[in-house]
Scaffold this active site. Structure first.
Site, PDB file in Angstrom:
ATOM      1  N   GLU A  40      34.834  36.345  36.001  1.00 15.85           N
ATOM      2  CA  GLU A  40      35.630  37.219  35.133  1.00 15.85           C
ATOM      3  C   GLU A  40      34.842  37.555  33.874  1.00 15.85           C
ATOM      4  O   GLU A  40      34.118  36.709  33.344  1.00 15.85           O
ATOM      5  CB  GLU A  40      36.938  36.524  34.753  1.00 15.85           C
ATOM      6  CG  GLU A  40      37.848  36.212  35.943  1.00 15.85           C
ATOM      7  CD  GLU A  40      39.156  35.539  35.521  1.00 15.85           C
ATOM      8  OE1 GLU A  40      39.387  35.385  34.292  1.00 15.85           O
ATOM      9  OE2 GLU A  40      39.936  35.154  36.390  1.00 15.85           O
TER      10      GLU A  40
ATOM     11  N   HIS B 212      43.826  38.657  34.797  1.00 17.94           N
ATOM     12  CA  HIS B 212      44.135  37.330  34.242  1.00 17.94           C
ATOM     13  C   HIS B 212      45.194  37.439  33.135  1.00 17.94           C
ATOM     14  O   HIS B 212      45.029  36.937  32.020  1.00 17.94           O
ATOM     15  CB  HIS B 212      42.867  36.669  33.688  1.00 17.94           C
ATOM     16  CG  HIS B 212      42.953  35.168  33.684  1.00 17.94           C
ATOM     17  ND1 HIS B 212      41.889  34.355  33.978  1.00 17.94           N
ATOM     18  CD2 HIS B 212      43.993  34.324  33.422  1.00 17.94           C
ATOM     19  CE1 HIS B 212      42.245  33.085  33.888  1.00 17.94           C
ATOM     20  NE2 HIS B 212      43.528  33.049  33.549  1.00 17.94           N
TER      21      HIS B 212
END
Length: 313
Positions: free
Chosen positions: A265, A286
């Site tokens: 990420e 997220h």
């Protein structure tokens, strides 16, 4: 230099009121500038982070006075906990503060994927009427399989039971005789992982990323699931083999999936291309545990823990 460094976003009122009297550097852009972050923590006694700041040997070496780390969330895979323990650096996760947000995300996403009716806006605008193609499924009567049965999973199960779902769970760390299996909202059946995967209409993951859980849901695990099952991962990236999941969706081996967390990420365009042309797939950045309300709760839990630690309370 700052006594407390905050490298990612949080509720600013919590900073002003909860950390009044401390010299605080609040700069959410620090997470993307490792050199500037390393310089900022030189005299810091506390560091507050979310999940993107990597608190590992280089950053810890740059912070010789560090005695506390506040984690705006619960996962600790971005923090070298062993190294912190060796230096007597206290680590404070915001346990419980975002449970409701994640649980609501899981249930809302399960309903969206089961029903399958919400991607028709452009077709309706264009004058098409794809009604027959959008006959989906109800959530009532479906079986929810929770992989992991901690506090977030229990909040998820509570909401699922209220909607008429049957709730089962796999968690090797919750003993068979534990009272956790008898919740105020109903009993939860403990199942082995293979059985849970093969029996559940919706599988929701609630485990940390560890050597044991990395790629826990791989091609073999997906093959055990029902062809029309829904998989939701709002726990930790790396628990799901993303390429295997994408292949299963494209091949019609799953009814749908939602990923809020990823092995790397933020996801760049090259990694995102793995999911191209996958049907009934929801990808979010997220964000499952972050709402306006949870951001306030998480921020206050964290600043209070850090303040008490630095004040010796």
């Amino acid at each position: 230099m700052a006594d407390i460094v905050i490298s990612e976003f949080m509720d600013e009122e919590a900073i002003r009121e909860g950390l009044a009297g401390f010299d605080v550097l609040y700069d959410p852009k620090l997470v993307d500038d490792s050199d500037r972050l390393a310089g900022a923590v030189g005299q810091a006694r506390a560091l507050i982070v979310r999940n993107r700041t990597q608190v590992r040997a280089p950053l810890l070496a740059a912070a010789p006075r560090l005695s506390a780390i506040g984690r705006l969330g619960v996962g600790l895979d971005n923090i070298d906990v062993d190294a912190c323990s060796a230096r007597d650096i206290a680590v404070f996760p915001a346990t419980g503060a975002n449970d409701v947000s994640v649980a609501e995300y899981v249930i809302a996403t399960a309903m969206l994927l089961l029903r399958g009716a919400y991607a028709s806006t452009l077709e309706v605008i264009a004058g098409r009427w794809p009604r027959n193609a959008l006959i989906g499924r109800e959530i009532m009567g479906k079986r929810l399989g929770l992989v992991g049965f901690g506090s977030i999973a229990r909040e998820t199960g509570k909401r699922a039971a209220a909607l008429g779902m049957r709730v089962t769970a796999f968690d090797p760390y919750v003993p068979a005789g534990s009272s956790a299996w008898s919740q105020p909202w109903g009993s939860v059946e403990a199942r082995p992982l293979d059985a849970l995967l093969s029996e559940s209409d919706v599988v929701s993951l609630h485990v940390p990323l560890t050597p044991e859980t990395r790629n826990l849901i791989d091609a073999a695990a997906i093959a055990r699931m029902r062809n029309n099952a829904i998989l939701i991962n709002a726990a930790r990236g790396g628990v799901v083999d993303e390429a295997a999941l994408a292949g299963a969706l494209r091949n019609g081996r799953l009814g749908g999936a939602a990923l809020d967390v990823f092995a790397a990420e933020p996801v760049d365009a090259d990694r995102g291309a793995v999911f191209a042309e996958c049907p009934n797939l929801v990808l979010t950045p997220h964000i499952a545990g972050v709402t306006e309300e949870s951001n306030v709760r998480v921020s206050w839990v964290t600043v209070e823990a850090v303040r008490k630690h630095l004040s010796g309370v």
